[in-house]
Design a protein around this motif. Structure first.
Motif, short mmCIF file in Angstrom:
data_model
loop_
_atom_site.label_atom_id
_atom_site.label_comp_id
_atom_site.label_asym_id
_atom_site.label_seq_id
_atom_site.Cartn_x
_atom_site.Cartn_y
_atom_site.Cartn_z
N VAL A 130 38.73 -17.19 -61.95
CA VAL A 130 40.11 -16.75 -62.16
C VAL A 130 40.14 -15.42 -62.93
CG1 VAL A 130 42.25 -17.33 -63.37
CG2 VAL A 130 41.11 -19.03 -61.97
N ILE A 131 39.30 -15.28 -63.93
CA ILE A 131 39.29 -14.03 -64.71
C ILE A 131 38.78 -12.87 -63.87
CG2 ILE A 131 38.16 -12.87 -66.65
CD1 ILE A 131 38.33 -15.59 -68.13
N LEU A 132 37.71 -13.10 -63.10
CA LEU A 132 37.17 -12.04 -62.28
C LEU A 132 38.01 -11.77 -61.04
CD1 LEU A 132 33.34 -12.80 -62.47
CD2 LEU A 132 34.65 -11.12 -63.76
N GLY A 133 38.96 -12.65 -60.75
CA GLY A 133 39.79 -12.49 -59.57
C GLY A 133 40.84 -11.41 -59.69
N GLY A 134 41.09 -10.93 -60.89
CA GLY A 134 42.10 -9.88 -61.09
C GLY A 134 43.51 -10.42 -60.94
N LYS A 135 44.42 -9.55 -60.55
CA LYS A 135 45.82 -9.95 -60.41
C LYS A 135 46.05 -10.84 -59.20
CE LYS A 135 47.88 -6.05 -62.77
NZ LYS A 135 48.86 -4.97 -62.71
N GLY A 136 45.26 -10.66 -58.18
CA GLY A 136 45.42 -11.48 -56.99
C GLY A 136 46.45 -10.92 -56.03
N ASP A 137 46.62 -11.59 -54.93
CA ASP A 137 47.57 -11.20 -53.91
C ASP A 137 48.99 -11.52 -54.37
OD1 ASP A 137 48.84 -10.58 -51.57
OD2 ASP A 137 47.77 -12.03 -50.33
N PRO A 138 49.94 -10.60 -54.19
CA PRO A 138 51.33 -10.89 -54.59
C PRO A 138 51.93 -12.08 -53.85
CG PRO A 138 51.05 -8.54 -54.20
CD PRO A 138 49.77 -9.21 -53.78
N ALA A 139 51.40 -12.42 -52.68
CA ALA A 139 51.91 -13.57 -51.93
C ALA A 139 51.57 -14.89 -52.61
CB ALA A 139 51.34 -13.55 -50.51
N TRP A 140 50.62 -14.90 -53.54
CA TRP A 140 50.22 -16.13 -54.22
C TRP A 140 51.20 -16.54 -55.30
CZ3 TRP A 140 44.52 -14.38 -55.31
CH2 TRP A 140 43.84 -14.29 -54.10
N GLY A 141 52.05 -15.66 -55.72
CA GLY A 141 52.99 -15.98 -56.78
C GLY A 141 52.48 -15.52 -58.13
N ALA A 195 26.71 -31.43 -58.57
CA ALA A 195 26.85 -30.06 -58.07
C ALA A 195 27.78 -30.01 -56.86
CB ALA A 195 25.48 -29.49 -57.72
N ILE A 196 27.64 -30.96 -55.94
CA ILE A 196 28.52 -31.02 -54.77
C ILE A 196 29.96 -31.29 -55.20
CG2 ILE A 196 29.04 -32.30 -52.65
CD1 ILE A 196 26.62 -30.49 -52.39
N GLY A 197 30.15 -32.20 -56.13
CA GLY A 197 31.50 -32.50 -56.62
C GLY A 197 32.13 -31.31 -57.33
N LEU A 198 31.34 -30.58 -58.09
CA LEU A 198 31.85 -29.38 -58.76
C LEU A 198 32.25 -28.32 -57.74
CD1 LEU A 198 32.41 -27.85 -61.40
CD2 LEU A 198 30.04 -27.10 -61.35
N TRP A 199 31.44 -28.16 -56.72
CA TRP A 199 31.75 -27.20 -55.66
C TRP A 199 33.06 -27.59 -54.96
CZ3 TRP A 199 30.43 -27.89 -50.11
CH2 TRP A 199 30.70 -26.75 -49.37
N MET A 200 33.21 -28.87 -54.63
CA MET A 200 34.43 -29.32 -53.97
C MET A 200 35.65 -29.17 -54.88
SD MET A 200 33.61 -29.98 -50.94
CE MET A 200 35.10 -30.72 -50.38
N SER A 201 35.50 -29.38 -56.18
CA SER A 201 36.63 -29.21 -57.09
C SER A 201 37.01 -27.74 -57.20
CB SER A 201 36.33 -29.80 -58.46
OG SER A 201 35.32 -29.06 -59.12
N LEU A 202 36.03 -26.84 -57.13
CA LEU A 202 36.35 -25.41 -57.11
C LEU A 202 37.10 -25.04 -55.85
CD1 LEU A 202 33.01 -23.93 -58.49
CD2 LEU A 202 35.22 -23.88 -59.61
N ILE A 203 36.70 -25.59 -54.72
CA ILE A 203 37.39 -25.33 -53.47
C ILE A 203 38.83 -25.84 -53.53
CG2 ILE A 203 37.48 -25.97 -51.02
CD1 ILE A 203 34.44 -25.93 -51.03
N LEU A 204 39.02 -27.06 -54.00
CA LEU A 204 40.37 -27.61 -54.08
C LEU A 204 41.24 -26.86 -55.08
CD1 LEU A 204 39.64 -31.42 -53.87
CD2 LEU A 204 40.75 -30.00 -52.16
N GLY A 205 40.65 -26.40 -56.17
CA GLY A 205 41.42 -25.66 -57.15
C GLY A 205 41.85 -24.29 -56.65
N LEU A 206 41.01 -23.67 -55.84
CA LEU A 206 41.31 -22.33 -55.35
C LEU A 206 41.95 -22.32 -53.96
CD1 LEU A 206 38.10 -20.51 -56.57
CD2 LEU A 206 40.40 -20.35 -57.54
N ALA A 207 42.18 -23.50 -53.38
CA ALA A 207 42.78 -23.57 -52.04
C ALA A 207 44.18 -22.95 -52.07
CB ALA A 207 42.86 -25.02 -51.58
#
Length: 112
Positions: free
Chosen positions: A36-47, A95-107
């Motif tokens: 999230v920190i390295l993602g910057g401001k992000g796309d304006p469509a994200w809110g 590790a697989i569960g952490l990866w899936m939680s990152l995917i769901l959080g950033l979906a």
């Protein structure tokens, strides 16, 4: 006749459960914070508040993964190669569960 300790009933709430749950949540929070920190401001469509979902959902799922890790404790305590195998499988599952939680959080935002 002796009682097999691996088949003995185990309480659902163990003393290590809180520690493992908190550890899972903290690791997930650190990982998602980096994205999230390295993602910057992000796309304006994200809110404007797009960061809230990943910062809440991913640590909650990380805590759930910590609970799953605690449940597998009797398998990791087995003697010999079986115990070592379950240690490796538990870490791989985390590790697989952490990866899936990152995917769901950033979906819907960074993960399209």
């Amino acid at each position: 006749m002796t009682l097999d300790k691996s088949l003995a009933p185990r309480p659902l709430v163990t003393p290590a459960l809180g520690k493992r749950t908190l550890t899972g949540a903290i690791i997930a929070f650190v990982m998602i914070s980096i994205f999230v920190i390295l993602g910057g401001k992000g796309d304006p469509a994200w809110g404007a508040y797009w960061r809230i979902k990943p910062l809440l959902l991913t640590p909650a799922l990380g805590a759930l993964i910590g609970v799953c890790y605690d449940v597998t404790e009797p398998l990791r305590r087995l003697d010999g190669w079986m115990g070592k195998l379950f240690v490796a499988l538990s870490l791989f599952g985390y590790a697989i569960g952490l990866w899936m939680s990152l995917i769901l959080g950033l979906a819907g935002t960074m993960w399209n």
